[in-house]
Design a protein around this motif. Structure first.
Motif, mmCIF file in Angstrom:
data_model
loop_
_atom_site.group_PDB
_atom_site.id
_atom_site.type_symbol
_atom_site.label_atom_id
_atom_site.label_comp_id
_atom_site.label_asym_id
_atom_site.label_seq_id
_atom_site.Cartn_x
_atom_site.Cartn_y
_atom_site.Cartn_z
ATOM 1 N N HIS A 1 0.815 -1.216 0.000
ATOM 2 C CA HIS A 1 0.000 0.000 0.000
ATOM 3 C C HIS A 1 0.850 1.269 0.000
ATOM 4 O O HIS A 1 0.297 2.368 -0.053
ATOM 5 N N SER A 2 2.151 1.130 0.052
ATOM 6 C CA SER A 2 2.993 2.285 0.349
ATOM 7 C C SER A 2 3.388 3.073 -0.895
ATOM 8 O O SER A 2 3.644 2.519 -1.974
ATOM 9 N N SER A 3 3.508 4.372 -0.701
ATOM 10 C CA SER A 3 4.001 5.242 -1.764
ATOM 11 C C SER A 3 5.459 4.964 -2.080
ATOM 12 O O SER A 3 5.934 5.314 -3.168
ATOM 13 N N THR B 1 0.174 3.023 -3.923
ATOM 14 C CA THR B 1 -0.983 3.682 -3.315
ATOM 15 C C THR B 1 -2.247 3.450 -4.122
ATOM 16 O O THR B 1 -3.350 3.462 -3.572
ATOM 17 N N LYS C 1 -5.412 -0.431 4.939
ATOM 18 C CA LYS C 1 -4.146 0.264 5.106
ATOM 19 C C LYS C 1 -3.849 0.500 6.589
ATOM 20 O O LYS C 1 -4.771 0.666 7.400
ATOM 21 N N THR D 1 1.221 12.159 -4.035
ATOM 22 C CA THR D 1 2.494 11.795 -3.420
ATOM 23 C C THR D 1 3.510 12.872 -3.739
ATOM 24 O O THR D 1 3.638 13.297 -4.892
#
Length: 317
Positions: free
Chosen positions: A213-215, A220, A229, A286
């Motif tokens: 789930h991370s940028s 994302t 998340k 982001t």
């Protein structure tokens, strides 16, 4: 009076919270690399890079039990390299070749539920004058009022480029507070431009999400998420020390098959680099700023070098 104020404010809260929980399955963004982002007048070696990305997430309900997320990615990019100075009319002063690399890339990203990440990419393009690097640097310098460049007549010559890149990342540990984690990151490259491999340890601290789930992994975007998340918004510091094995680099050594470039050098096989950065991500956006410090990579009088990166992504349906 208070009821009217509440009625006026309520829609804003609804918009805000709906934006936080909203899923977006498309992403568009730009990454810019430049040594000028270090803000102390350096202009050498890997001097500029510009990359444009588009990503799309597959419907996660159609994936198998072990696969959390699958995304596709298309990108175009240009990298440019110069000696110690972009003004080098005398080739005897060059400690690195002038070189450019222009490519288009297709990539697929697999995110396992155990937070293992596979990224497989094929890049096609060109190095040499066809990369348009000399024109791009002249345009940048003219636009911002920098010195006139000279020396591109001695650049690495044209060569068709094809490169296969594979990256694998695995989570090693995340603390119970979900605020610190470590992961092991590795890559391998095979092609006509870059051949080599590398291994890195990635440290993150702050408001962080799972790797899928991370940028940090441009993960994302989603479509029918399987797993909640950890954070609706990310804000974290990261550090990534990395050791690289360089088997071949066409921007330094010229063509892999027919070296007809006027100036080339040998590479140092093992090169250490350190990247540090700060990342902020919401459901929609982001923003990332990072610094990369790279040890000497050329068998010449060339020095270590550094550059900064600025990233901006926007997500939509």
């Amino acid at each position: 009076m208070y009821n009217k104020l509440l009625l006026a404010i309520l829609p804003l809260f609804l918009i805000y919270f709906s934006a936080i929980s909203q899923e977006y399955n498309n992403e568009f963004g730009i990454v810019s690399d430049n040594d000028a982002y270090l803000f102390y007048g350096q202009d050498r070696y890997y001097t500029n890079g510009l990359f444009i990305y588009y990503r799309r997430a597959v419907d996660q309900h159609k994936l198998g039990d072990n696969l959390e997320k699958l995304t596709y990615e298309l990108s175009v990019g240009q990298k440019m390299y110069t000696p110690l100075s972009g003004y080098g009319p005398d080739p005897r002063t060059h400690d690195r070749p002038f070189a450019g690399y222009l490519y288009g890339k297709a990539q697929v990203n697999f995110f396992n539920q155990k937070e293992h990440v596979w990224k497989i990419a094929l890049a096609l393009g060109t190095s040499g004058p066809n990369s348009l690097a000399s024109g791009t640097q002249n345009l940048i310098h003219t636009t911002v009022g920098l010195y006139k460049t000279s020396g591109w007549d001695y650049q690495i010559q044209n060569e068709a480029a094809a490169n296969l890149d594979v990256q694998y990342t695995a989570l090693l540990h995340r603390n119970s507070a979900k605020s610190v984690d470590f992961s092991l990151e590795s890559y391998a490259q095979l092609g006509t431009v870059f051949n080599g491999a590398g291994l890195a340890l990635v440290f993150r601290t702050g408001n962080i999400n799972q790797l899928f789930h991370s940028s940090y992994h441009s993960a994302t975007i989603s479509q029918n998420n399987k797993t909640k998340k950890l954070q609706e918004r990310e804000l974290y510091f990261y550090a990534r020390p990395q050791i690289n094995y360089v088997a071949y680099d066409a921007t330094i050594q010229g063509s892999l098959f027919t070296n007809n470039s006027p100036i080339t050098f040998s590479v140092r096989p093992f090169v250490f680099e350190q990247r540090i950065g700060l990342n902020y991500a919401t459901a929609r956006f982001t923003l990332d700023y990072s610094l990369t410090f790279r040890a000497r990579e050329i068998k010449s009088s060339a020095r270590p070098h550094q550059y900064g990166s600025i990233t901006a992504y926007y997500r939509f349906n």
